[in-house]
Design a protein around this motif. Structure first.
Motif, mmCIF file in Angstrom:
data_model
loop_
_atom_site.group_PDB
_atom_site.id
_atom_site.type_symbol
_atom_site.label_atom_id
_atom_site.label_comp_id
_atom_site.label_asym_id
_atom_site.label_seq_id
_atom_site.Cartn_x
_atom_site.Cartn_y
_atom_site.Cartn_z
ATOM 1 N N HIS A 69 0.827 -1.206 0.000
ATOM 2 C CA HIS A 69 0.000 0.000 0.000
ATOM 3 C C HIS A 69 0.862 1.257 0.000
ATOM 4 C CE1 HIS A 69 -2.691 3.020 2.148
ATOM 5 N NE2 HIS A 69 -3.297 2.777 1.007
ATOM 6 N N ASN A 70 1.897 1.278 0.836
ATOM 7 C CA ASN A 70 2.748 2.456 0.936
ATOM 8 C C ASN A 70 3.612 2.661 -0.311
ATOM 9 O OD1 ASN A 70 1.846 3.126 3.532
ATOM 10 N ND2 ASN A 70 3.329 1.776 4.504
ATOM 11 N N GLN A 71 4.076 1.553 -0.885
ATOM 12 C CA GLN A 71 5.003 1.654 -2.006
ATOM 13 C C GLN A 71 4.300 1.759 -3.363
ATOM 14 O OE1 GLN A 71 8.306 1.731 -1.810
ATOM 15 N NE2 GLN A 71 8.697 1.165 0.294
ATOM 16 N N HIS A 72 3.047 1.270 -3.439
ATOM 17 C CA HIS A 72 2.391 1.197 -4.754
ATOM 18 C C HIS A 72 0.902 1.518 -4.712
ATOM 19 C CE1 HIS A 72 1.721 -0.213 -8.858
ATOM 20 N NE2 HIS A 72 0.760 -0.996 -8.418
ATOM 21 N N GLY A 73 0.188 0.921 -3.772
ATOM 22 C CA GLY A 73 -1.273 1.002 -3.767
ATOM 23 C C GLY A 73 -1.832 2.404 -3.673
ATOM 24 N N ARG A 74 -1.131 3.293 -2.953
ATOM 25 C CA ARG A 74 -1.635 4.659 -2.782
ATOM 26 C C ARG A 74 -1.771 5.400 -4.110
ATOM 27 N NH1 ARG A 74 -1.451 6.429 2.528
ATOM 28 N NH2 ARG A 74 -0.117 5.233 3.951
ATOM 29 N N GLN A 75 -0.959 4.995 -5.085
ATOM 30 C CA GLN A 75 -0.970 5.690 -6.376
ATOM 31 C C GLN A 75 -2.064 5.187 -7.316
ATOM 32 O OE1 GLN A 75 2.223 4.737 -4.919
ATOM 33 N NE2 GLN A 75 2.030 6.836 -4.166
ATOM 34 N N LEU A 76 -2.753 4.123 -6.958
ATOM 35 C CA LEU A 76 -3.785 3.560 -7.818
ATOM 36 C C LEU A 76 -5.117 4.254 -7.580
ATOM 37 C CD1 LEU A 76 -2.991 -0.257 -7.403
ATOM 38 C CD2 LEU A 76 -2.183 1.298 -9.187
ATOM 39 N N SER A 77 -5.897 4.406 -8.640
ATOM 40 C CA SER A 77 -7.202 5.065 -8.489
ATOM 41 C C SER A 77 -8.129 4.265 -7.583
ATOM 42 C CB SER A 77 -7.850 5.263 -9.866
ATOM 43 O OG SER A 77 -8.020 4.020 -10.528
ATOM 44 N N SER A 78 -7.997 2.942 -7.624
ATOM 45 C CA SER A 78 -8.833 2.087 -6.765
ATOM 46 C C SER A 78 -8.003 1.461 -5.646
ATOM 47 C CB SER A 78 -9.486 0.981 -7.604
ATOM 48 O OG SER A 78 -8.489 0.208 -8.274
ATOM 49 N N GLY A 79 -6.868 2.095 -5.331
ATOM 50 C CA GLY A 79 -5.935 1.521 -4.370
ATOM 51 C C GLY A 79 -6.496 1.357 -2.973
ATOM 52 N N GLU A 80 -7.284 2.320 -2.518
ATOM 53 C CA GLU A 80 -7.809 2.241 -1.153
ATOM 54 C C GLU A 80 -8.818 1.105 -1.016
ATOM 55 O OE1 GLU A 80 -6.483 3.932 1.360
ATOM 56 O OE2 GLU A 80 -5.122 4.619 -0.206
ATOM 57 N N ASP A 81 -9.614 0.922 -2.050
ATOM 58 C CA ASP A 81 -10.587 -0.179 -2.030
ATOM 59 C C ASP A 81 -9.863 -1.525 -2.045
ATOM 60 O OD1 ASP A 81 -13.364 -1.302 -2.376
ATOM 61 O OD2 ASP A 81 -12.477 -2.001 -4.245
ATOM 62 N N THR A 82 -8.843 -1.648 -2.891
ATOM 63 C CA THR A 82 -8.068 -2.897 -2.951
ATOM 64 C C THR A 82 -7.356 -3.150 -1.636
ATOM 65 O OG1 THR A 82 -7.727 -2.568 -5.319
ATOM 66 C CG2 THR A 82 -6.268 -4.128 -4.216
ATOM 67 N N TYR A 83 -6.810 -2.108 -1.055
ATOM 68 C CA TYR A 83 -6.126 -2.199 0.243
ATOM 69 C C TYR A 83 -7.060 -2.748 1.319
ATOM 70 C CZ TYR A 83 -3.863 -0.305 4.502
ATOM 71 O OH TYR A 83 -3.313 -0.137 5.746
#
Length: 346
Positions: A69-83
């Motif tokens: 999440h810190n290295q990659h997921g935060r930059q995704l448009s749906s990153g928070e949902d995937t997280y």
């Protein structure tokens, strides 16, 4: 080298390089596992002098998810949902150690979820989330091992019927949309029907996206920008709608939220749709009529923004000339046209 039983399990206590070599101790649930480990140590030490066994990755799955999440997921448009989904999966699996995360463990978790009524398609998505996370951690050189889900097969999902509206049903639906109190739902529906846009893409449309006879969709599912031509009448209607409502909406948006208004209008009609195809029926209707009216499947792919032609091919059977060769080139037709004589070459 010795294997002995303790209160915690079976311990393999070994010095594969001799009495003065490094000592390896590891506990297993069964004697067989301990013996196999002992034999493995001995074989590797013999074949490769100075060999050292790989160190355990004692991080837990939740820790890996946080790193992702810190290295990659935060930059995704749906990153928070995937997280959020990944964390729930890890907790449901007991937050295992990284080196204990296996395909078998996921398969067991998946079986429990299926038994609880979760759909196969949902489980395929969960698998893809977790598999993609390990792939990204490997690319970042954070995960050293193999992807634990790489050999786990996704479930095969039967293709769902893609319903679309007839012209009479469009008349019926539009009449109900106009009766509602929402000022935007009818216009949004027209944009979807004219361009094949997803509801969210049309609902969030902004003034800079409409110009020179084109609507440009930017915040798309595929993350790619696509532009779809519209006629002058629709463009004029959109501009008039903006002038009328811009002061109450702001941020250069054409519309405010209208999803619920669409569902309510649809419920007031006699139109029956498969589950999950409420607003999406407008996109299916565009694609279906595009092919029925002789549209090109490759052009349709670009309009819809599909990354794979295989997804667009779901509409190919609606083309008026789809597989027409089957009518003329099948052996029965040929047999009849040859006076019902069997070709000796066959």
């Amino acid at each position: 080298m010795t294997v002995r039983k303790t209160a915690d399990g079976w311990i393999a206590d070994s010095r594969p390089d001799g009495a003065n070599g490094k000592r390896y101790r590891k506990t297993f649930d069964t004697k067989r596992e301990a013996l196999e480990y002992e034999a493995w140590l001995k074989t590797n030490a013999t074949q490769t002098p100075g060999w050292q066994p790989a160190k355990r990755d004692v991080r837990r799955l939740l820790e890996l998810i946080e790193i992702w999440h810190n290295q990659h997921g935060r930059q995704l448009s749906s990153g928070e949902d995937t997280y959020s989904r990944l964390k729930k999966m890890a907790e449901a699996m007991g937050n295992p150690y990284a080196d204990k995360m296996t395909g078998e463990l996921f398969a067991q978790y998946r079986a429990v979820r299926i038994e609880a009524g979760i759909s196969a398609s949902s489980m395929n998505r969960e698998k893809s989330y977790l598999q993609a996370m390990f792939n990204e951690l490997a690319r970042l050189d954070i995960w050293k091992g193999e992807n634990p889900l790489q050999k786990v097969r996704s479930f095969k999902i039967p293709e769902r019927e893609l319903s679309f509206l007839t012209y009479d049903q469009i008349d019926l639906l539009f009449a109900e949309l106009k009766k509602g109190r929402n000022d935007h739902v009818h216009m949004i529906s027209q944009v979807c029907l004219a361009t094949g846009a997803r509801w969210s893409e049309a609902e969030t449309l902004r003034r800079p996206q409409v110009r020179n006879g084109l609507i440009q969709f930017a915040l798309t599912k595929s993350k790619k920008v696509r532009a779809v031509p519209i006629d002058a009448h629709l463009e004029a209607e959109l501009n008039g709608h903006y002038q009328k409502h811009s002061s109450t909406i702001g941020d250069e948006r054409f519309f405010s939220t209208a999803y619920s208004a669409f569902i309510e209008a649809l419920d007031r009609t006699s139109i029956i749709l498969p589950a999950g195809q409420a607003t999406h029926v407008m996109r299916h209707t565009f694609a279906s009529h595009f092919m029925i009216n002789g549209g090109n499947i490759l052009v349709l792919q670009k309009i819809l923004g599909h990354s794979s032609l295989a997804m667009t091919m779901r509409y190919a059977h609606l083309a008026p000339d789809h597989l027409n060769e089957a009518r003329a080139l099948n052996p029965l037709t040929k047999w009849r046209s040859n006076g019902q004589k069997v070709d000796s070459a066959l």
